[in-house]
Motif scaffolding. Structure first.
Motif, PDB file in Angstrom:
ATOM      1  N   LEU A  58     -13.923 -32.231 -25.757  1.00 59.20           N
ATOM      2  CA  LEU A  58     -14.625 -32.961 -26.818  1.00 59.20           C
ATOM      3  C   LEU A  58     -16.060 -32.456 -26.965  1.00 59.20           C
ATOM      4  N   SER A  74     -16.482 -40.446 -28.494  1.00 56.80           N
ATOM      5  CA  SER A  74     -15.101 -39.996 -28.244  1.00 56.80           C
ATOM      6  C   SER A  74     -14.889 -39.750 -26.745  1.00 56.80           C
ATOM      7  N   ASN A  77     -12.081 -41.459 -24.348  1.00 56.65           N
ATOM      8  CA  ASN A  77     -11.249 -40.689 -23.407  1.00 56.65           C
ATOM      9  C   ASN A  77     -11.296 -41.320 -22.010  1.00 56.65           C
TER      10      ASN A  77
END
Ligand code: AHR
Ligand code: AHR
Length: 481
Positions: A6, A306, A310
């Motif tokens: 990411l 993000s 995760n």
């Protein structure tokens, strides 16, 4: 995708990725960490169960069966070779020989991720990891980001439980020479609201919770069992964030200009990486680390959000800290020595001194009581146990300078933690080994008939590797009185 995938997609790739619990890239299947066992001092590497997956804790358990294990290397998954190893002496010396810091127990911080067992890095005071020759980290005023997952219930006020960027010579080289996450209750420099612990930025000679160098009320006390902590810094800007690593999103505690105090704008980052210690190898702090990364460039809020998603999806959860003879709060027990030639002796006390004494059914009632212990819910952690004296109500077994003693509960955080022990399957295969909650390399160990908390092959006489397994294993029975 893993957290570092990411960050890469966002244009701020990881330059270091450290975790003993899981792969931080989707494709990573290499070694996560190395452990060394006490029985023969050999090492093995622990990898994920599959690419991108959770660590193979069973491989560690097999390698470490019937002995003790330490975490010797926390590998960098980024491919840059920025591994963390036992920290050397710096401005302060560590407790091991030649001033090195202690290594962490490989079993001090068991957890599950999506139901699979893994082990974090339990940092007791004296423990530290470092890399002073890092490739690709931010230096000077260059931008970087980082996050780490800590145990929000394991902290103290010592300097400094850090993860991040520090001096390359292990010395305090001045303001602005560090940029590391800090977690704990140290308020010698800055602080946040409430009593702490707080996430702050260790920028050297100062723990910052905002632009001002003192208290910044927008930085909250945070105690999530699994705590996501985030720090990023670039030219005249920086931010700290936090959140629950098991659910929900991140909150920004500060985002703005650099401190106005001299030396922090521009920064003079040096680019070493530390874990569990201050920049000058200050070694008084404690905390637990599960995973963390450092990036090149200032990550966007979107990417950090993000990454948090995760982390939540990895489903960190607690698991039992006990595996020895089952204990129940309120029960009265005896602890019998299992070392051959000494196995008629029981853990007892003579005043404040904790020793082993021969006790039989025909012993005096007073001696029977001295060798009887009431199991209590752990004063410092309810997942483990405390042992109250049968004949001296309100007094408990606690360690002090690694010597076990009987002392009255003074209700301090330090007392409660020093009086908390986990009961694990006996290392020599019999009953239980009683491990100090706050120092999981250390167990009740009788030595010359006095009781300590010993580590296998450590620097004290009572840490002697010879006889260790039997000396730290106790047969748990009903109490005499
Ligand atoms: O900034 C706080 C601490 O001060 C640093 O970690 C250490 O290097 C110095 O003692
Ligand atoms: O505590 C009794 C004995 O003392 C231990 O078994 C041995 O390690 C030490 O010599």
């Amino acid at each position: 995708a893993g957290p570092c995938d990411l960050y890469s997609a966002g244009g701020t790739p990881c330059i270091a990725a450290h975790s003993t619990t899981r792969a931080l890239y989707n494709a990573f299947s290499g070694s996560l960490y190395q452990v060394k066992r006490g029985s023969d001092n050999t090492t093995t590497n622990i990898a994920p169960l599959s690419a991108g997956g959770v660590a193979n804790a069973a491989a560690q358990d097999t390698f470490c069966a019937s002995t003790t294990c330490l975490i010797t290397i926390i590998y960098d998954q980024s491919g840059k070779g920025n591994h963390l190893t036992q920290a050397p002496p710096g401005g302060f010396r560590g407790p091991e020989s030649n001033g090195y810091d202690n290594l962490a127990s490989a079993t001090g911080a068991p957890v599950t991720l999506n139901g699979k067992k893994a082990y974090g890095v339990f940092v007791s005071p004296g423990t530290g990891y470092r890399n002073n020759k890092v490739s690709g980290s931010a230096v000077g005023d260059a931008a970087e980001g980082m996050y780490a997952i800590f145990d929000g219930t394991h902290f103290n006020g010592g300097c400094c439980f850090d993860y991040g960027n520090a001096e390359t010579n292990s010395l305090d080289t001045g303001n602005g020479h560090m940029e590391a996450l800090y977690f704990g209750t140290n308020s010698a420099w800055g602080s946040g609201s409430g009593n702490g612990p707080w996430i702050m930025a260790d920028l050297e000679n100062g723990l910052f919770s905002g632009q001002g160098s003192k208290q910044n009320p927008a930085d909250p006390t945070v105690t999530h069992r699994f705590l996501t902590s985030v720090l990023k810094g670039g030219p005249n800007k920086w931010a700290i964030k936090g959140g629950n690593a098991a659910s929900g999103s991140l909150s920004t505690y500060y985002s703005g200009a650099r401190p106005t105090a001299a030396g922090y704008n521009p920064m003079s980052k040096e680019g070493a990486i530390i874990l569990g210690i201050g920049g000058d190898n200050s070694v008084s702090a404690q905390g637990t680390f599960y995973e963390g990364v450092m990036t090149s460039g200032y990550p966007s809020d979107d990417v950090e959000n993000s990454v948090q998603a995760n982390i939540v999806a990895a489903k960190y959860a607690t698991t039992s800290l006990n595996s020895g003879t089952a204990l129940t709060a309120g029960q009265s027990i005896s602890l019998r020595v299992t070392t051959s030639g000494y196995d008629t002796r029981y853990l007892a006390h003579t005043g404040a001194t904790v020793n082993t004494q021969v006790v039989t059914s025909s012993s005096a009632t007073s001696l029977k009581q001295q060798a009887s212990w009431i199991v209590r819910t752990g004063l410092g952690n309810s997942a483990c146990w405390s042992f109250e004296s049968k004949d001296t109500a309100g007094s408990y077994l606690r360690h002090y300078d690694f010597v076990l003693q009987l002392a009255a509960n003074d209700n301090s955080k330090e007392f409660k933690e020093d009086a908390t022990f986990c009961s694990i399957a006996g290392i020599n295969g019999q009953g239980s080994s009683i491990r100090a909650w706050g120092y999981p390399t250390r167990y009740f160990r009788h030595y010359a008939n006095v009781v300590y908390i010993g580590s296998n092959g450590g620097v004290h006489t009572f840490d002697a590797a010879s006889g260790f397994n039997a000396d730290v294993t106790w047969a748990v029975g009903s109490s005499f009185a």
